[in-house]
Write a protein that holds these residues in place. Structure first.
Motif, PDB file in Angstrom:
ATOM      1  N   SER A  74     -16.557   3.596  -1.371  1.00 34.70           N
ATOM      2  CA  SER A  74     -15.184   3.346  -0.919  1.00 34.70           C
ATOM      3  C   SER A  74     -15.113   2.067  -0.087  1.00 34.70           C
ATOM      4  CB  SER A  74     -14.663   4.538  -0.113  1.00 34.70           C
ATOM      5  OG  SER A  74     -15.438   4.747   1.051  1.00 34.70           O
ATOM      6  N   ASP A  82     -15.309  -0.811  -2.573  1.00 35.98           N
ATOM      7  CA  ASP A  82     -14.037  -1.013  -3.270  1.00 35.98           C
ATOM      8  C   ASP A  82     -13.054  -1.773  -2.390  1.00 35.98           C
ATOM      9  OD1 ASP A  82     -15.007   0.311  -5.477  1.00 35.98           O
ATOM     10  OD2 ASP A  82     -14.089   2.229  -4.961  1.00 35.98           O
ATOM     11  N   MET A  83     -13.019  -1.421  -1.117  1.00 39.66           N
ATOM     12  CA  MET A  83     -12.103  -2.084  -0.196  1.00 39.66           C
ATOM     13  C   MET A  83     -12.465  -3.560  -0.040  1.00 39.66           C
ATOM     14  SD  MET A  83     -11.188  -0.974   3.713  1.00 39.66           S
ATOM     15  CE  MET A  83     -12.921  -1.071   4.193  1.00 39.66           C
ATOM     16  N   SER A 125      -0.641   5.748  -1.679  1.00 39.94           N
ATOM     17  CA  SER A 125      -1.480   6.880  -2.084  1.00 39.94           C
ATOM     18  C   SER A 125      -2.148   7.517  -0.867  1.00 39.94           C
ATOM     19  CB  SER A 125      -2.538   6.409  -3.085  1.00 39.94           C
ATOM     20  OG  SER A 125      -3.431   7.447  -3.419  1.00 39.94           O
ATOM     21  N   TYR A 126      -2.661   6.678   0.023  1.00 36.64           N
ATOM     22  CA  TYR A 126      -3.318   7.185   1.239  1.00 36.64           C
ATOM     23  C   TYR A 126      -2.325   7.967   2.109  1.00 36.64           C
ATOM     24  CZ  TYR A 126      -5.506   7.139   5.847  1.00 36.64           C
ATOM     25  OH  TYR A 126      -6.012   7.498   7.065  1.00 36.64           O
ATOM     26  N   GLU A 128      -1.726  -4.190  -5.201  1.00 34.38           N
ATOM     27  CA  GLU A 128      -2.736  -3.134  -5.218  1.00 34.38           C
ATOM     28  C   GLU A 128      -2.888  -2.507  -3.837  1.00 34.38           C
ATOM     29  OE1 GLU A 128      -5.711  -0.548  -6.453  1.00 34.38           O
ATOM     30  OE2 GLU A 128      -4.257  -1.733  -7.599  1.00 34.38           O
ATOM     31  N   PHE A 129      -2.795  -3.323  -2.781  1.00 35.79           N
ATOM     32  CA  PHE A 129      -2.878  -2.799  -1.419  1.00 35.79           C
ATOM     33  C   PHE A 129      -1.728  -1.836  -1.143  1.00 35.79           C
ATOM     34  CE2 PHE A 129      -1.492  -3.114   3.032  1.00 35.79           C
ATOM     35  CZ  PHE A 129      -2.615  -2.598   3.668  1.00 35.79           C
ATOM     36  N   CYS A 187       5.996   1.924  -5.904  1.00 37.06           N
ATOM     37  CA  CYS A 187       5.108   2.728  -5.044  1.00 37.06           C
ATOM     38  C   CYS A 187       5.883   3.446  -3.953  1.00 37.06           C
ATOM     39  CB  CYS A 187       4.043   1.828  -4.428  1.00 37.06           C
ATOM     40  SG  CYS A 187       2.856   1.200  -5.615  1.00 37.06           S
ATOM     41  N   THR A 194      -0.106  -0.110  -3.342  1.00 38.21           N
ATOM     42  CA  THR A 194      -0.378   1.092  -4.139  1.00 38.21           C
ATOM     43  C   THR A 194      -1.356   2.018  -3.421  1.00 38.21           C
ATOM     44  OG1 THR A 194      -0.014  -0.131  -6.201  1.00 38.21           O
ATOM     45  CG2 THR A 194      -1.222   1.940  -6.355  1.00 38.21           C
ATOM     46  N   GLN A 195      -2.459   1.439  -2.938  1.00 38.47           N
ATOM     47  CA  GLN A 195      -3.471   2.242  -2.243  1.00 38.47           C
ATOM     48  C   GLN A 195      -2.930   2.806  -0.941  1.00 38.47           C
ATOM     49  OE1 GLN A 195      -6.249   3.153  -3.596  1.00 38.47           O
ATOM     50  NE2 GLN A 195      -6.016   1.853  -5.387  1.00 38.47           N
TER      51      GLN A 195
END
Length: 473
Positions: free
Chosen positions: A49, A52-53, A239-240, A232-233, A376, A235-236
């Motif tokens: 993780s 990935d970050m 989700s978080y 993408e940030f 998002c 999106t993440q």
């Protein structure tokens, strides 16, 4: 070979590669669980993780943003050769950036992950992998943009298999101390495979590229990559936030159910969309200056994606309980209604994704960021509302409404901003596919999954017939 046959072949090849990649991941984690236990699984998750970050922060979207520039250049031209050399140099530059990021972030990552600095050297060593991953991204960009898709599939396949082969002995002999070396070894094998196939198929033919040329000609796709990274940030982040909310109002079990259902809907069914990324995106980027070619390619791709997704979605509806039990366990049957309802959204996802790639092909970074950001935020609100009203099942409803809104946003951009249009036969096919999957979902929810089997069989037969008419030989 017809265009239809070529795209379907790409779907099958990369779908198979993704399946093998997933299988290798399962095998690797199985050995980690057996030989290293829960502690090993936890360490693997922490380091991956973190990796990935750092990848998201240091590669600046190179893997996707540079494809359009190379694909848009005339095939075999000096401009294409120059761009290939520039992308590879940017890969090295971003690799050095990743190495620096890892060295700077290592103490913070160790403190946040373990509460002490004892693991700093392990996080710092991931910088070596960030260097390799940036060059892997550049080599993969070159293969994809120049349509050497078979070589791209082979490099991915050999990299994944080689990585697992090297990792397993490390797990056995070094146990918990093997986690970071195994991650590095896996990356090294992927790098060697990507480097071999990329330079074999597309050698760098420009003898020298100055730093000035690298910056000036590469600035455009780096800027686009920054917009993609920001999207993408977002999106993440969304989700978080939702997972944190779900864990707070429910428990970790509810989070597990959501993750399992979302993985099935997006990863397994989404494999059929791989050709949109691998084959359609560079082809669309090469044709983006011609409105007529864009219309022809877009109509063909949407029809093809719908004809592949619709039978896949209806079959998933008919066998959802058995898929869940096969992939997880019987206690996960609570996610079956979630999956069943969400399959209607999968159809809208396929059509909207095709149109969304026009934004990337045109290099409209602000429009892409706005589109994905609004999507998002809407998804977060809909997920919270759906879970509050109907629990895990409500997340299937929110998924459908989310992609309905996303489709509306993308259609507005496609028609209003870019002044494109779709033939009525495509719109009619979209409506028919949507109605068929929705009907299968309602039948399965009302009378059981098996009752949707005749409709799934009819969808498969109709899709095969239409594919033949579309040009499959």
């Amino acid at each position: 070979m017809s265009l239809t046959a070529r795209v379907l072949k790409t779907m099958s090849v990369f779908g198979g590669v993704q399946m093998l990649t997933l299988l290798c991941s399962v095998v690797r984690m199985k050995f980690v669980a057996i030989w290293l236990g829960p502690a090993g699984v936890g360490l693997f998750a922490i380091f991956n993780s973190s990796l990935d970050m750092m990848v998201a922060g240091s590669q600046l979207g190179l893997r996707n943003s540079a494809v359009r520039d190379i694909a848009a250049a005339p095939r075999g031209s000096k401009q294409e050769r120059l761009l290939i050399a520039i992308v590879r140099r940017w890969g090295r530059w971003l690799g050095w950036l990743g190495l620096v990021v890892a060295l700077v972030a290592a103490p913070l990552l160790s403190l946040n992950s373990f509460g002490e600095l004892g693991h700093t050297w392990q996080f710092a060593s991931l910088g070596l992998l960030l260097f390799l991953l940036a060059m892997i991204a550049a080599d993969q960009v070159v293969l994809q943009a120049t349509q050497h898709l078979k070589a791209l599939a082979r490099s991915t396949l050999w990299g994944v298999v080689g990585g697992v082969t090297v990792s397993i002995p490390l797990f056995y002999f070094f146990r918990l101390d093997s986690i970071v070396p195994a991650i590095l070894a896996n990356g090294l094998m992927c790098f060697l495979a990507a480097r071999y196939w990329s330079h074999k198929e597309v050698p760098t033919l420009v003898p020298t590229v100055t730093p000035r040329e690298t910056w000036q000609l590469g600035r455009r796709f780096i800027v686009m990559g920054i917009y993609m990274t920001m999207a993408e940030f977002v999106t993440q982040l969304m989700s978080y936030i939702f997972i944190s909310y779900l864990n707070m109002v429910g428990d970790s079990g509810q989070v597990g159910f959501y993750q399992a259902g979302y993985t099935i809907v997006n990863r397994y069914v989404g494999m059929v969309l791989v050709a949109v990324v691998m084959e359609f995106y560079p082809r669309l980027a090469a044709a983006v200056r011609s409105s007529r070619r864009v219309r022809v390619f877009m109509a063909h791709e949407i029809m093809l994606v719908l004809l592949v997704l619709t039978p896949a979605a209806t079959v998933f509806v008919a066998v959802a309980p058995w898929i869940v039990e096969l992939l997880y366990a019987s206690e996960f049957e609570v996610i079956v209604p979630f999956i069943t309802i969400a399959m209607t959204g999968v159809v809208m996802r396929g059509a909207s994704w095709c149109m969304a790639y026009l934004i990337l092909s045109r290099g409209d970074g602000p429009v892409y960021l706005l589109t994905e950001g609004l999507s998002c935020i809407a998804a977060l609100g809909l997920n919270i509302l759906g879970y509050q009203q109907w629990g895990i099942t409500g997340l299937g409803v929110s998924y459908v409404v989310w992609y309905l809104l996303y489709t509306m946003i993308v259609v507005a951009i496609y028609f209003g901003l870019y002044h494109q249009r779709l033939p009525w036969r495509v719109v009619a096919l979209f409506g028919g596919c949507l109605a068929m999957v929705a009907a299968a979902s309602m039948i399965a929810l009302q009378w059981g999954a098996l009752m949707a089997t005749p409709l799934a069989a009819a969808a498969c037969a109709a899709s095969l017939l239409l594919l033949v008419r579309l040009g499959l030989r």
